[in-house]
Write a protein that holds these residues in place. Structure first.
Motif, PDB file in Angstrom:
ATOM      1  N   ARG A 182     -26.710  79.281   1.867  1.00 19.19           N
ATOM      2  CA  ARG A 182     -26.615  80.013   0.595  1.00 19.19           C
ATOM      3  C   ARG A 182     -27.444  79.325  -0.482  1.00 19.19           C
ATOM      4  O   ARG A 182     -28.061  79.995  -1.326  1.00 19.19           O
ATOM      5  CB  ARG A 182     -25.151  80.120   0.189  1.00 19.19           C
ATOM      6  CG  ARG A 182     -24.363  81.098   1.061  1.00 19.19           C
ATOM      7  CD  ARG A 182     -22.896  81.154   0.707  1.00 19.19           C
ATOM      8  NE  ARG A 182     -22.180  82.066   1.599  1.00 19.19           N
ATOM      9  CZ  ARG A 182     -20.863  82.257   1.583  1.00 19.19           C
ATOM     10  NH1 ARG A 182     -20.110  81.582   0.709  1.00 19.19           N
ATOM     11  NH2 ARG A 182     -20.294  83.103   2.411  1.00 19.19           N
ATOM     12  N   GLU A 199     -21.408  84.697   9.328  1.00 22.50           N
ATOM     13  CA  GLU A 199     -20.372  85.330   8.525  1.00 22.50           C
ATOM     14  C   GLU A 199     -19.519  86.271   9.359  1.00 22.50           C
ATOM     15  O   GLU A 199     -19.924  86.726  10.441  1.00 22.50           O
ATOM     16  CB  GLU A 199     -21.001  86.100   7.349  1.00 22.50           C
ATOM     17  CG  GLU A 199     -21.858  85.252   6.430  1.00 22.50           C
ATOM     18  CD  GLU A 199     -21.037  84.275   5.612  1.00 22.50           C
ATOM     19  OE1 GLU A 199     -19.805  84.470   5.496  1.00 22.50           O
ATOM     20  OE2 GLU A 199     -21.615  83.312   5.072  1.00 22.50           O
ATOM     21  N   LYS A 223     -22.906  77.194   6.033  1.00 22.56           N
ATOM     22  CA  LYS A 223     -22.980  78.341   5.128  1.00 22.56           C
ATOM     23  C   LYS A 223     -23.415  77.900   3.734  1.00 22.56           C
ATOM     24  O   LYS A 223     -24.221  78.572   3.073  1.00 22.56           O
ATOM     25  CB  LYS A 223     -21.613  79.034   5.059  1.00 22.56           C
ATOM     26  CG  LYS A 223     -21.158  79.679   6.353  1.00 22.56           C
ATOM     27  CD  LYS A 223     -19.779  80.287   6.182  1.00 22.56           C
ATOM     28  CE  LYS A 223     -19.260  80.860   7.495  1.00 22.56           C
ATOM     29  NZ  LYS A 223     -17.891  81.414   7.355  1.00 22.56           N
ATOM     30  N   ASP A 266     -17.955  90.064   5.319  1.00 20.45           N
ATOM     31  CA  ASP A 266     -18.869  89.256   4.514  1.00 20.45           C
ATOM     32  C   ASP A 266     -20.311  89.500   4.919  1.00 20.45           C
ATOM     33  O   ASP A 266     -21.222  89.485   4.075  1.00 20.45           O
ATOM     34  CB  ASP A 266     -18.531  87.768   4.669  1.00 20.45           C
ATOM     35  CG  ASP A 266     -17.157  87.426   4.114  1.00 20.45           C
ATOM     36  OD1 ASP A 266     -16.703  88.157   3.207  1.00 20.45           O
ATOM     37  OD2 ASP A 266     -16.543  86.469   4.613  1.00 20.45           O
ATOM     38  N   ALA A 267     -20.543  89.722   6.211  1.00 22.50           N
ATOM     39  CA  ALA A 267     -21.900  89.994   6.670  1.00 22.50           C
ATOM     40  C   ALA A 267     -22.417  91.300   6.067  1.00 22.50           C
ATOM     41  O   ALA A 267     -23.597  91.399   5.692  1.00 22.50           O
ATOM     42  CB  ALA A 267     -21.924  90.072   8.195  1.00 22.50           C
TER      43      ALA A 267
END
Length: 963
Positions: free
Chosen positions: A416, A436, A412, A440-441
């Motif tokens: 990001r 995610e 992740k 969060d998705a």
């Protein structure tokens, strides 16, 4: 290619003098003696070293025809053959011939001097352009020449042919002179052939016994091939060819060649071992995990892959090195070089090469990805980190970096970081969102659609994660950003249907068609139907039906609508989209409410794929629109009857009588309904009324059959006689009369009935067969044979009669005659499936397979032949193949009852209970009516009330595995 005789003679002389392989040397001319020959001390023979005489052709006396090479022109000829200019003596050549020769010698015959139109000589007017009028003139001249040549062509050819024949009679060829001797060679015995002495070796002593033995070195591929098979020998036994390897290693190998090759192969083996060990050590963070028993075996399996192409690898390595040095900034050269070293096992060399390539081509994405692939674990991460510094906008490198991470949080973090640098990449957003949690998705997708507003997938993914109200707002924004995509509209319709707003579905789809058309999007009918099928499979029935109604008529001519819609419905059924097919039928019935064929197709669809209630509802609508369609009334009545609702079936038939008075089908359906529900008096009254109001041959036949099966033989006989007064050309009445007499053991009356029926119906095959079997049963075999022969004369090319004739002889024990008759039958009826099927099992077991192949060639899709092949596999205990052929048979012809009975018998012996039940259900749905074994049971008077499943069981029980 032409040359003077002096020139030719000089070449022959030179060859003879030097011992070359020319015309004289090749065909056995005496070889020249070397200067340092031992024969110099002896008396020299007069013909040695002398030039060959003019026109000498070696081997002419032995029948050789000679050959032509660039050195000596002209074939071997007979001395009496007419000579052309090439073989004329030098003194007879003219000055013009000599000038022509000089011109030909000076002519340039290089390929670059050749012109397709003018040849080598060039054109007289080559200075000017070749225009269209020149081409037309040439074509006219060519046509004239062809026409003038054709005028006397036949006469000229005949004259030339006569001249050649006359010449050959006076001066025959050598082959013709020896033709009689060649014919006598056929009389030579094998002992005479073997006693012919061998031709001696005409070579001199030095050539026969060379002082030094010549050795031929073996190629590398020979040794590598025997290394693969584990051989340890290196020499070849000349008596055994290449197959005998007897000399111990390293044997008498060519010095300097074999030892060098074996050393290289040993080096390659060591390299492969190093590669294998390095790969194993790289697999687990520096720890070496080696199977002590299996790693050498693995190495042996890898040697053949690369041991035989060492020279090719060297060439490839040199070529790639040249490419790298010529253009060091060309990434594919470095990648190819690294992969070559990897394949050959030099993994570290490959890594060094690829890292050097990244220095020379730091902006190549493929180079960095290849380097990351070749490097182990942590080193690969460092390579990817270095690649990111050089290419901060590469999506593939970021994806590779995430793949190298083993921890989810690290993945992740990498993604990001990648999104900070490349926020417009849909692939990065999708990969990041997949890692995610839903909440969060959803947050990430909200940001993703801002960065990538033209990605339909991101919008739809966000809509799926939002609540109903928010999803509607998301889809509205998606429509504003992407006004040309249909999936957004279809998703909106599915959203409304999922939340119970089915009335909005139709409006959304209609607005979608309008909006997309306004934005210049072409409505592709096939794509929309495919989307509807996907909606159907997802459970969105209202959406799929709305899509079908909206697009089903787009782009179709009015006269093609019915045909196209029926094909669309069949396609949907084959794809498993039943609701789509139902929607297409519903739309077609609205457009064509009076089309009987459309109602029938829809009814059969509901019968096969719907419920009884949906079928009956459809049939009620169908008979309201098409009251004259008898089959629709009968289907409705049968549906009620199968549901044990006999009063409802009676009422439907009563309504059918009102709409179709005096309809034979409806009368007989009513009779069948009453008789099979034990209402015999009702059935008799209905038949009596039908005979008076709508008399037909079938009505009389059913009346006779009813009395016959109920045991009223006298009444059946009277009804049959009355029917024959009106319908004497209906063969089934004569057959029933004869069978009734046979049942009463009145064979003479039965014979009279069959004979009278054959006078009226001479083309009824069943009557001929029944009469023949009657005579056979009473022992009159000769009369039965005569009856069948008479039937064949009156009905030529009739397979049924031929088949009965063959079986008659076979039952009588005359197998030879039955085989002869079968051969004649197959000649007269070459494409008859029942004859070929019978022929397969007339053969002995070893010949049956060959006969079945012939049958399939003649009748590839005949159900009887397919059934015979299935039985053949069954007899050979090939269970799987037999089942496949049984399935193929019942699929091609579901109305053949014999196929179902044999299939059921097969499953009873070799199948499970589920397979047996499946065959039984499929047979009941197919309702077969034909087949020799099947009709013998289904039409028996004792089985007239039995169901399909019961008849299937009875027929299967009577089948014996005698084939």
């Amino acid at each position: 290619m032409s040359g003077g005789p002096g020139r030719q003679g000089s070449k022959v002389v030179s060859k003879a003098a030097t011992g070359g392989a020319g015309a004289a040397g090749a065909a056995g001319a005496p070889p020249a003696v070397p200067l340092a020959s031992p024969l110099m001390g002896k008396k020299k023979k007069p013909f040695l070293g002398m030039p060959a005489p003019l026109g000498y052709v070696p081997g002419l006396g032995r029948g050789a025809t000679g050959f032509t090479t660039r050195s000596d022109i002209g074939p071997a000829r007979d001395a009496n053959d007419p000579v052309d200019d090439r073989h004329a003596p030098p003194g007879k050549r003219t000055v013009g011939d000599q000038m022509k020769k000089n011109e030909e010698d000076e002519e340039d015959l290089n390929d670059t001097n050749y012109d397709e139109f003018n040849g080598y000589a060039g054109s007289l007017f080559s200075s000017g352009p070749y225009e269209k009028d020149d081409e037309e003139a040439d074509a006219i001249y060519a046509a004239l020449d062809k026409r003038m040549d054709e005028r006397r062509k036949e006469r000229r050819e005949l004259r030339e042919k006569d001249e050649i024949e006359k010449y050959r009679m006076e001066r025959p060829k050598i082959q013709q002179q020896f033709s009689d001797l060649k014919r006598k060679l056929a009389e030579v015995s094998e002992e005479d052939w073997l006693s012919i002495p061998e031709v001696g070796d005409a070579r001199n002593k030095r050539q026969r016994n060379p002082r030094h033995e010549k050795l031929t070195p073996m190629p590398d591929s020979f040794f590598s091939k025997h290394l693969q098979s584990g051989d340890k020998n290196t020499t070849v036994d000349p008596l055994q060819g290449l197959g005998g390897l007897n000399t111990p290693y390293p044997g008498s190998m060519t010095p300097g060649t074999g030892e060098l090759d074996m050393r290289k192969i040993g080096q390659a083996r060591n390299t492969l071992m190093d590669m294998r060990l390095s790969q194993v050590s790289d697999s687990v963070s520096g720890q070496t995990v080696v199977d002590p028993k299996g790693y050498l075996t693995d190495l042996n399996s890898m040697i053949p892959t690369h041991g035989g192409d060492i020279s090719d690898i060297k060439k490839a390595r040199l070529l790639l090195k040249s490419v790298r040095e010529t253009n060091p900034h060309h990434p594919p050269a470095w990648i190819a070089s690294a992969r070559l070293e990897e394949v050959t096992g030099k993994l570290q060399v490959a890594r060094n090469l690829i890292m050097k390539g990244t220095e020379m081509c730091p902006k190549s994405e493929d180079m960095w990805l290849e380097a990351a692939r070749l490097q182990p674990g942590d080193t690969a991460k460092a390579v990817v980190a270095q690649a990111v510094r050089h290419l901060p906008g590469s999506v593939r490198i970021y994806i590779r970096a995430a793949e190298l991470e083993t921890d989810g949080r690290a993945k992740k973090r990498v993604l990001r970081k990648a999104l900070e640098n490349v926020s417009k990449s849909v692939r990065l957003w999708k990969t990041a969102v997949e890692l995610e949690e839903p909440e969060d998705a959803r947050i990430m997708l909200s940001r993703a659609v801002e960065c990538c507003p033209t990605s339909v997938e991101l919008w739809l993914a966000l809509a799926r994660l939002e609540t109903y109200e928010n999803a509607r707002r998301v889809l509205n924004k998606a429509r504003e950003n992407i006004p040309t995509d249909r999936h957004i509209w279809i998703t909106a319709a599915k959203l409304e249907e999922a939340n119970g707003n089915t009335q909005m579905v139709e409006k959304i789809i209609d607005r979608a068609i309008t909006s997309l058309g306004a934005n210049g999007v072409e409505i592709n009918r096939e794509q929309w139907i495919q989307d509807a099928e996907e909606c159907d499979k997802a459970g969105s029935v209202a959406t799929c039906q709305a899509v079908i109604r909206a697009v089903i008529g787009i782009g179709i001519e009015e006269e093609d609508c019915k045909h196209t819609w029926m094909e669309d419905s069949e396609s949907c059924v084959s794809h498993g989209a039943l609701e789509c097919a139902r929607a297409i039928y519903a739309h077609a019935l609205q457009v064509f409410p009076s089309k009987k064929s459309v109602w029938l197709r829809a009814a059969y669809f509901e019968k096969n794929h719907g419920t009884r209630e949906s079928l009956e509802a459809l049939l009620q609508r169908a008979v309201a629109h098409c009251p004259k369609a008898e089959v629709l009334w009968l289907m409705g009545a049968k549906s009620k009857w199968m549901a044990n609702d006999v009063p409802a079936a009676r009422s439907i038939l009563a309504l059918a009588f009102q709409a179709n008075p005096n309809s034979e089908e409806i009368w007989l359906a009513a009779v069948k309904l009453e008789s099979e529900n034990n209402e015999y008096e009702r059935a008799r009254r209905l038949l009596s009324k039908a005979r008076s109001s709508a008399p037909t041959a079938r009505v009389f036949m059913k009346s006779v059959k009813l009395e016959w099966v109920l045991g009223n033989i006298e009444a059946a006989h009277e009804l049959c006689s009355e029917a024959l007064k009106h319908y004497e050309d209906f063969p089934k009445l004569w057959m029933m009369r004869g069978q009734i007499e046979e049942q009463s053991e009145n064979n003479d009356k039965a014979r009279d009935a069959y004979n009278q029926g054959l006078k009226k119906c001479p083309h009824s095959m069943s009557l001929w067969v029944l009469l023949s079997r009657l005579e056979e049963r009473v022992g009159q075999l000769t009369r039965a044979r005569a009856i069948l022969e008479k039937a064949r004369l009156k009905n030529p090319q009739t397979p049924e009669i031929w088949l009965e004739s063959v079986r008659l002889e076979f039952r009588a024990g005359l197998k030879n005659i039955s085989h002869t008759l079968m051969a004649k039958a197959l000649q007269e009826c070459a494409n008859s499936g029942i004859l070929w099927a019978e022929a397969v099992f007339l053969e002995a077991r070893p010949q049956r397979k060959t006969k079945s192949v012939d049958a399939l060639k003649k009748c590839e899709h005949d159900p009887h032949v397919l059934l015979a092949v299935a039985k053949l596999f069954w007899s050979e205990r090939k269970i799987t193949k037999a089942r496949e052929w049984f399935l193929r048979t019942v699929k091609i012809e579901p109305d053949l009852g014999d196929a179902w009975a044999l299939f059921y018998k097969f499953e009873l012996q070799h199948g499970t209970e589920e397979q047996q039940e499946e065959v039984r259900k499929r047979c009941e749905n197919a309702e077969p009516r034909h087949g020799e074994l099947w009709c013998a049971e289904s039409k028996h008077v004792l089985n007239w009330q039995k169901k399909i499943g019961e008849i299937l069981t009875q027929v299967a029980a009577k089948i014996k595995n005698t084939f």
